[in-house]
Design a protein around this motif. Structure first.
Motif, PDB file in Angstrom:
ATOM      1  N   VAL A  89       4.127  -9.670   9.530  1.00  0.00           N
ATOM      2  CA  VAL A  89       5.345  -9.099  10.107  1.00  0.00           C
ATOM      3  C   VAL A  89       5.422  -7.597   9.802  1.00  0.00           C
ATOM      4  O   VAL A  89       5.752  -6.786  10.659  1.00  0.00           O
ATOM      5  CB  VAL A  89       6.602  -9.808   9.529  1.00  0.00           C
ATOM      6  CG1 VAL A  89       7.876  -9.069   9.862  1.00  0.00           C
ATOM      7  CG2 VAL A  89       6.663 -11.254  10.018  1.00  0.00           C
ATOM      8  N   ARG A  90       5.093  -7.227   8.560  1.00  0.00           N
ATOM      9  CA  ARG A  90       5.218  -5.833   8.122  1.00  0.00           C
ATOM     10  C   ARG A  90       4.003  -4.997   8.530  1.00  0.00           C
ATOM     11  O   ARG A  90       4.038  -3.773   8.459  1.00  0.00           O
ATOM     12  CB  ARG A  90       5.344  -5.756   6.597  1.00  0.00           C
ATOM     13  CG  ARG A  90       6.549  -6.487   6.044  1.00  0.00           C
ATOM     14  CD  ARG A  90       6.492  -6.545   4.527  1.00  0.00           C
ATOM     15  NE  ARG A  90       6.810  -5.280   3.900  1.00  0.00           N
ATOM     16  CZ  ARG A  90       6.112  -4.711   2.928  1.00  0.00           C
ATOM     17  NH1 ARG A  90       5.023  -5.286   2.473  1.00  0.00           N
ATOM     18  NH2 ARG A  90       6.489  -3.563   2.416  1.00  0.00           N
ATOM     19  N   GLY A  91       2.910  -5.669   8.886  1.00  0.00           N
ATOM     20  CA  GLY A  91       1.688  -4.942   9.232  1.00  0.00           C
ATOM     21  C   GLY A  91       1.111  -4.224   8.022  1.00  0.00           C
ATOM     22  O   GLY A  91       0.533  -3.137   8.127  1.00  0.00           O
ATOM     23  N   MET A  92       1.283  -4.837   6.844  1.00  0.00           N
ATOM     24  CA  MET A  92       0.883  -4.182   5.598  1.00  0.00           C
ATOM     25  C   MET A  92       0.384  -5.230   4.613  1.00  0.00           C
ATOM     26  O   MET A  92       0.993  -6.298   4.506  1.00  0.00           O
ATOM     27  CB  MET A  92       2.131  -3.528   5.008  1.00  0.00           C
ATOM     28  CG  MET A  92       1.913  -2.189   4.347  1.00  0.00           C
ATOM     29  SD  MET A  92       3.468  -1.682   3.591  1.00  0.00           S
ATOM     30  CE  MET A  92       4.376  -1.142   5.001  1.00  0.00           C
ATOM     31  N   ALA A  93      -0.703  -4.943   3.893  1.00  0.00           N
ATOM     32  CA  ALA A  93      -1.208  -5.909   2.911  1.00  0.00           C
ATOM     33  C   ALA A  93      -0.264  -5.963   1.707  1.00  0.00           C
ATOM     34  O   ALA A  93       0.269  -4.935   1.301  1.00  0.00           O
ATOM     35  CB  ALA A  93      -2.599  -5.502   2.457  1.00  0.00           C
ATOM     36  N   PRO A  94      -0.074  -7.154   1.120  1.00  0.00           N
ATOM     37  CA  PRO A  94       0.772  -7.250  -0.073  1.00  0.00           C
ATOM     38  C   PRO A  94       0.171  -6.497  -1.260  1.00  0.00           C
ATOM     39  O   PRO A  94      -1.044  -6.308  -1.330  1.00  0.00           O
ATOM     40  CB  PRO A  94       0.804  -8.755  -0.370  1.00  0.00           C
ATOM     41  CG  PRO A  94       0.337  -9.424   0.859  1.00  0.00           C
ATOM     42  CD  PRO A  94      -0.586  -8.460   1.542  1.00  0.00           C
TER      43      PRO A  94
END
Ligand code: HMG
Ligand code: MG
Length: 307
Positions: A290-295
């Motif tokens: 959803v965020r388009g970002m790796a945790p």
């Protein structure tokens, strides 16, 4: 004795409080759709947490990211055995939390005046006064109340914070009738020796089983701090899936200790949590898409690389 055989004091079981949907999503730059928040919480519920802090009933002007708190609470599928909790700063927030039928509320203040002023627009004494009626309303509804003490190890505006200030706020929250105290390293500056000495000080004021630790991992010391806290007898830890988190009123702070990293360490030490690590990863993976970002979680990165 063989040094490898030395077993330090540690509990058999720890309560992990998932704060990602609240501490994580309050700090998002972009908008996370209500439906995605609901899906994220439902995925977390499938992991079997005892407690999920789902949202905040604060002013939508202060935290627009969580302005949909009522819709989120109404949309999630509640699993038996999980307490769904929310932050509440004042009477108005408590009325909204009651209407949304949360299981537990958390009031929040801090150990440094400047942070409390920036965060909730009042003094420490003013916050305690505001919480009086919140706690009464919660009691009348048979609800449990948690109290956060932020900036317990350092303040983004004032720098070092005296342990005596943390003790004083803790005692004031307990006098109001708060059930559990969560000690917040809001900006992630604590080191293990500080954790040992602060817990030693607080132990005389709060039964150890009512004390939680809430570490942000800004400087990479969160897990080391958990170990120090475990050795001091603490059995409640806050963390966020994927390592999301941060307070918009604490400049420079990064995410909470990642739940995956905490679970990996606890389970590896033989400490039970009842939480399924793979299911937490699935929730983090969904939110990452959803965020388009790796945790930020180190364990998540390692587990993903292995697949
Ligand atoms: P204020 O401006 O002093 O409040 O804010 P007010 O009582 O003067 O009200 C101003 C307006 O806000 C009014 O609306 C109220 O109705 C409304 P208007 O008449 O202008 O249209 N309002 C509310 N609306 C919805 N829900 C409410 C509510 N209260 C007032 N509950 C206030 C004071 C405390 C409300 C505000 O500063 C606030 O909401 N702050 C929250 C900040 C926050 O959520 N920070 C992050 C959480 S803390 C954290 O992250 C640390 C933690 O993780 C631990 C750690 O890491 O250390 C917990
Ligand atoms: Mg926090």
């Amino acid at each position: 004795m063989d040094n490898n055989m030395v077993i330090h004091q540690q509990p058999d079981r720890v309560t992990v409080v998932e704060v990602g949907p609240r501490d994580g999503l309050q700090n998002e730059k972009g908008v996370v759709a209500t439906a995605d928040k609901i899906r994220f919480i439902d995925l977390l519920s499938a992991a079997g947490y005892p407690v999920i802090e789902a949202t905040s009933f604060v002013s939508p002007k202060a935290i627009p990211q969580l302005g949909d708190a009522a819709e989120v609470m109404a949309g999630i599928t509640r699993r038996p055995g999980i307490r769904y909790t929310a932050l509440v700063p004042n009477r108005k927030g408590m009325e909204r939390a009651l209407a949304a039928q949360v299981d537990e509320v958390a009031v929040f203040t801090g150990a440094s005046e400047s942070f409390v002023q920036h965060n909730i627009n009042t003094s420490i004494a003013g916050s305690i006064e505001n919480f009086r009626s919140v706690v009464e309303m919660a009691r009348a509804a048979g609800m449990r109340v948690r109290g956060y003490v932020s900036t317990a190890f350092g303040c983004p505006y004032e720098g070092a914070v005296a342990p005596a200030a943390v003790l004083s706020v803790t005692e004031q929250l307990l006098a109001l009738g708060v059930d559990e105290i969560s000690i917040g390293d809001t900006i992630g500056v604590a080191t293990p020796n500080q954790v040992s000495s602060l817990t030693a000080l607080l132990k005389d004021a709060v039964p150890i089983e009512r004390l939680a630790m809430h570490f942000h991992d800004t400087r990479g010391t969160a897990l080391a701090n958990v170990l120090a806290a475990l050795q001091a007898g603490i059995t409640i830890f806050d963390s966020s899936a994927g390592g999301l988190g941060g307070c918009p009123y604490a400049p420079g702070a990064s995410g909470n200790l990642a739940t995956e990293d905490l679970l990996y360490m606890l389970h590896g030490m033989g400490i039970e949590t009842g939480i399924n690590l793979e299911a937490v990863i699935a929730a983090s993976r969904f939110l990452a898409s959803v965020r388009g970002m790796a945790p930020a979680s180190r364990y998540y990165a390692a587990a993903t690389a292995e697949r």
